[in-house]
Design a protein around this motif. Structure first.
Motif, PDB file in Angstrom:
ATOM      1  N   PRO A  70      -5.823  -3.955   9.006  1.00  0.00           N
ATOM      2  CA  PRO A  70      -5.680  -2.884   8.524  1.00  0.00           C
ATOM      3  C   PRO A  70      -5.023  -2.956   7.168  1.00  0.00           C
ATOM      4  N   LEU A  71      -5.609  -2.663   5.818  1.00  0.00           N
ATOM      5  CA  LEU A  71      -4.890  -2.720   4.619  1.00  0.00           C
ATOM      6  C   LEU A  71      -4.423  -1.234   4.120  1.00  0.00           C
ATOM      7  N   ILE A  72      -3.413  -0.932   3.899  1.00  0.00           N
ATOM      8  CA  ILE A  72      -2.860   0.398   3.479  1.00  0.00           C
ATOM      9  C   ILE A  72      -2.527   0.104   1.800  1.00  0.00           C
ATOM     10  N   LEU A  73      -2.857   1.145   1.205  1.00  0.00           N
ATOM     11  CA  LEU A  73      -2.509   1.130  -0.265  1.00  0.00           C
ATOM     12  C   LEU A  73      -1.617   2.258  -0.770  1.00  0.00           C
ATOM     13  N   TYR A  74      -0.666   2.174  -1.142  1.00  0.00           N
ATOM     14  CA  TYR A  74       0.301   3.042  -1.612  1.00  0.00           C
ATOM     15  C   TYR A  74       0.595   3.290  -3.157  1.00  0.00           C
ATOM     16  N   ALA A  75       0.289   4.261  -3.758  1.00  0.00           N
ATOM     17  CA  ALA A  75       0.367   4.496  -5.387  1.00  0.00           C
ATOM     18  C   ALA A  75       0.893   6.098  -5.471  1.00  0.00           C
ATOM     19  N   SER A  76       2.338   5.918  -5.774  1.00  0.00           N
ATOM     20  CA  SER A  76       2.887   7.503  -5.953  1.00  0.00           C
ATOM     21  C   SER A  76       2.279   8.066  -7.092  1.00  0.00           C
ATOM     22  N   GLY A  77       2.086   9.310  -6.886  1.00  0.00           N
ATOM     23  CA  GLY A  77       1.673  10.298  -7.842  1.00  0.00           C
ATOM     24  C   GLY A  77       0.253   9.935  -8.255  1.00  0.00           C
ATOM     25  N   SER A  78      -0.609   9.853  -7.467  1.00  0.00           N
ATOM     26  CA  SER A  78      -1.957   9.197  -7.493  1.00  0.00           C
ATOM     27  C   SER A  78      -3.155  10.373  -7.589  1.00  0.00           C
ATOM     28  N   GLY A  79      -2.374  11.817  -7.951  1.00  0.00           N
ATOM     29  CA  GLY A  79      -3.311  12.751  -8.028  1.00  0.00           C
ATOM     30  C   GLY A  79      -4.443  12.737  -9.021  1.00  0.00           C
ATOM     31  N   GLY A  80      -4.186  11.808 -10.160  1.00  0.00           N
ATOM     32  CA  GLY A  80      -5.625  11.696 -11.038  1.00  0.00           C
ATOM     33  C   GLY A  80      -6.267  10.530 -10.626  1.00  0.00           C
ATOM     34  N   LEU A  81      -5.940   9.652  -9.713  1.00  0.00           N
ATOM     35  CA  LEU A  81      -6.497   8.562  -9.247  1.00  0.00           C
ATOM     36  C   LEU A  81      -7.291   8.271  -7.985  1.00  0.00           C
ATOM     37  N   LEU A  82      -7.360   9.719  -7.223  1.00  0.00           N
ATOM     38  CA  LEU A  82      -7.548   9.225  -5.876  1.00  0.00           C
ATOM     39  C   LEU A  82      -8.789   8.554  -5.633  1.00  0.00           C
ATOM     40  N   GLU A  83     -10.071   9.132  -6.428  1.00  0.00           N
ATOM     41  CA  GLU A  83     -11.335   8.692  -5.976  1.00  0.00           C
ATOM     42  C   GLU A  83     -11.294   7.100  -6.437  1.00  0.00           C
ATOM     43  N   ARG A  84     -10.623   6.692  -7.519  1.00  0.00           N
ATOM     44  CA  ARG A  84     -10.558   5.268  -7.903  1.00  0.00           C
ATOM     45  C   ARG A  84      -9.744   4.563  -6.830  1.00  0.00           C
ATOM     46  N   LEU A  85      -8.899   5.234  -6.147  1.00  0.00           N
ATOM     47  CA  LEU A  85      -8.241   4.303  -4.915  1.00  0.00           C
ATOM     48  C   LEU A  85      -9.043   3.906  -3.848  1.00  0.00           C
ATOM     49  N   ARG A  86      -9.945   4.916  -3.549  1.00  0.00           N
ATOM     50  CA  ARG A  86     -11.299   4.623  -2.534  1.00  0.00           C
ATOM     51  C   ARG A  86     -11.752   3.471  -2.705  1.00  0.00           C
ATOM     52  N   LEU A  87     -12.014   3.236  -4.133  1.00  0.00           N
ATOM     53  CA  LEU A  87     -12.876   2.044  -4.714  1.00  0.00           C
ATOM     54  C   LEU A  87     -12.257   0.749  -4.240  1.00  0.00           C
ATOM     55  N   THR A  88     -11.007   0.577  -3.957  1.00  0.00           N
ATOM     56  CA  THR A  88     -10.235  -0.668  -3.737  1.00  0.00           C
ATOM     57  C   THR A  88     -10.977  -1.240  -2.393  1.00  0.00           C
ATOM     58  N   GLY A  89     -11.286  -0.260  -1.590  1.00  0.00           N
ATOM     59  CA  GLY A  89     -11.761  -0.971  -0.290  1.00  0.00           C
ATOM     60  C   GLY A  89     -10.628  -1.154   0.765  1.00  0.00           C
ATOM     61  N   VAL A  90      -9.862  -0.292   0.604  1.00  0.00           N
ATOM     62  CA  VAL A  90      -8.341  -0.456   1.705  1.00  0.00           C
ATOM     63  C   VAL A  90      -8.990   0.430   2.578  1.00  0.00           C
ATOM     64  N   ASP A  91      -8.488   0.176   3.937  1.00  0.00           N
ATOM     65  CA  ASP A  91      -8.599   1.074   4.956  1.00  0.00           C
ATOM     66  C   ASP A  91      -7.976   2.234   4.889  1.00  0.00           C
TER      67      ASP A  91
END
Lengths: 315, 315
Positions: B205-226
């Motif tokens: 399982p790969l986890i992605l953390y980026a603080s203050g990501s309210g403007g980016l959420l849909e893009r974080l999904r695109l990384t493919g992390v679990d």
């Protein structure tokens, strides 16, 4: 240099002549469409019985932070005419100076942001003191927020009556709250300010700025302000859609873009305008300019922006 | 106190026995479901020919910041087995120590975040140096990002091979970028890391953390992390919907909540679990714990969380 002659921020910001001179400096150099009053969101505090200083390298310092019901009881009502007459005088002079060449802009701090400063005792990283208050003695914090709400409503009207043609409300620290806590400790007070001001000044545009608001946009709309300032962490196109196209937007170019090449700056201005659409958009940086920004890049920003002012890029 | 005996962060984090002892400390006291390797995202840098120190009160310092194509050319390939053998050894020991009572978690820095440190020379407020590079010499930055991508892919696999059962990728500074710049300078590299790791370690399982990501959420999904870690500036319910319910979430309680009353902490835990739903949610704070947090409130957090682990609150 004015800063060298008058090293005290409070001295510079409380003297009519200096306020006028400093407010006009960027306008004389770059001729933007707006002249912003030189002041600070904390300027009203001494008039509410909360003394403060702004120290070089340290920022604002509130010597006796407010933490208890008793502290809050000691906060007095703000009467701008008596406490900050230099603000009204400076705004009137600025209005006279710039005539119809630019709009004169005033600003105030939002209740939660002002409360953060006075509870923390200055700037903060983790806001643990105000969160301690919010999450263990919410009534004390609500009492303080109500006092700031009444005073800032009055202060906005005072600024408008003395020449401000639009007023920006800075809720810089509201975005340190979870949305559910924003709904309790900031939103109701912003709504109350907007509705109070609109009663007596229905045509005064109110602008709301909260940095890093990507988790809050739909809620910012509920405040009833006319314009929401977007910082650069939200895509302009997505921000407009989340806010609703009837709300105007200001922003939202990353101040860091001004450290890039001129070609890049030009491209980003065009892209931002395209994303914002042709209507209800005030082109601006998404946050204050960063110390060390090459001045020629600032000049380039204004040159490009003015060149396309009357074109319609938003096909 | 270990910190007094070993004041150098690098010494503490590069000695197997100390790494194991410090990693186990919070687990022994609070018995959470995970044991996190004591390390730093900058730990691999010396192995890439980028020396650094972590100074008390100042944070990380990169003595020779990278700014030019030549500087980037001097960055070498990271071979974890040779440069950070203590990480692998510590992970194996941790795995053995906690057996099936907890998961052992590793972590790495994301390419953009690592690049920010080495270009800025340490922590930064405005990121003007890396933005200067990004917006005037993007090729130089891309070359550096590619090197970090290759090395961090390898480092994640190394951690998994030595006992890490999940690995979190910290892209702490990606949220300093406008979404369009995130798409250029962070997203492609995160995607590449995920797909490289999944080839050899499809079940890690790969986890992605980026603080203050309210403007980016849909893009974080695109990384493919679990799993996406949400900080507290996004509402859990809204975050889940924006990410898509097939992505697991971690978070997202404001660490400031632990400065509140016990009743408030309990309520916030229940509310967060309800908003997250019964599936694919790792309850956690939305960011690291704040210095000065009352320890009894931390204990209370774990007690409440464990008490409801097997109930289903998400009606």
């Amino acid at each position: 240099m004015i800063c060298e002659r008058y090293p005290s921020f409070r001295e510079r910001s409380e003297n009519v002549d200096l306020v006028v001179e400093i407010s006009l400096q960027p306008w004389k150099v770059f001729k933007p469409d707006g002249v912003i009053l030189f002041s600070d969101i904390l300027t009203p505090l001494p008039g509410m019985n909360i003394p403060f200083d702004i120290l070089k390298g340290k920022g604002p310092v509130i010597h006796d932070p407010l933490r208890t019901a008793n502290d809050v009881a000691g906060v007095t009502e703000f009467v701008p005419e008596e406490s900050v007459p230099y603000v009204g005088e400076a705004l009137s002079i600025l209005r006279e100076e710039v005539k119809s060449e630019a709009a004169v802009l005033g600003f105030v701090g939002a209740p939660f942001t002002l409360a953060s400063y006075v509870v923390e005792g200055g700037s903060s990283k983790h806001f643990s003191k105000i969160k301690n208050l919010a999450f263990s003695q919410p009534k004390v914090l609500h009492a303080l927020l109500q006092k700031f709400t009444d005073s800032m409503s009055r202060y906005i009207k005072y600024q408008a009556d003395n020449g401000a043609q639009a007023v920006q409300i800075f809720d810089s620290w509201a975005t340190e709250l979870s949305p559910v806590d924003f709904e309790e400790f900031s939103l109701p007070y912003l709504k109350e300010i907007v509705s109070s001001v609109k009663k007596t000044h229905p045509h005064l545009p109110l602008i709301l700025y909260a940095s890093g608001s990507g988790g809050l946009l739909e809620r910012l709309r509920l405040t009833g302000v006319d314009v929401v300032s977007l910082d650069w962490t939200v895509d302009m196109w997505e921000g407009r859609r989340r806010l609703g196209l009837d709300v105007a937007v200001q922003g939202n170019i990353d101040p860091g873009v001004l450290f890039g090449s001129k070609e890049f700056i030009t491209k980003r201005i065009h892209d931002t305008i395209k994303k914002a659409g042709s209507d209800k958009h005030i082109l601006n940086l998404g946050h204050g300019i960063v110390v060390g920004t090459p001045e020629e890049n600032v000049a380039h920003f204004f040159e490009v922006a003015k060149g396309i002012r009357y074109s319609n890029l938003s096909s």
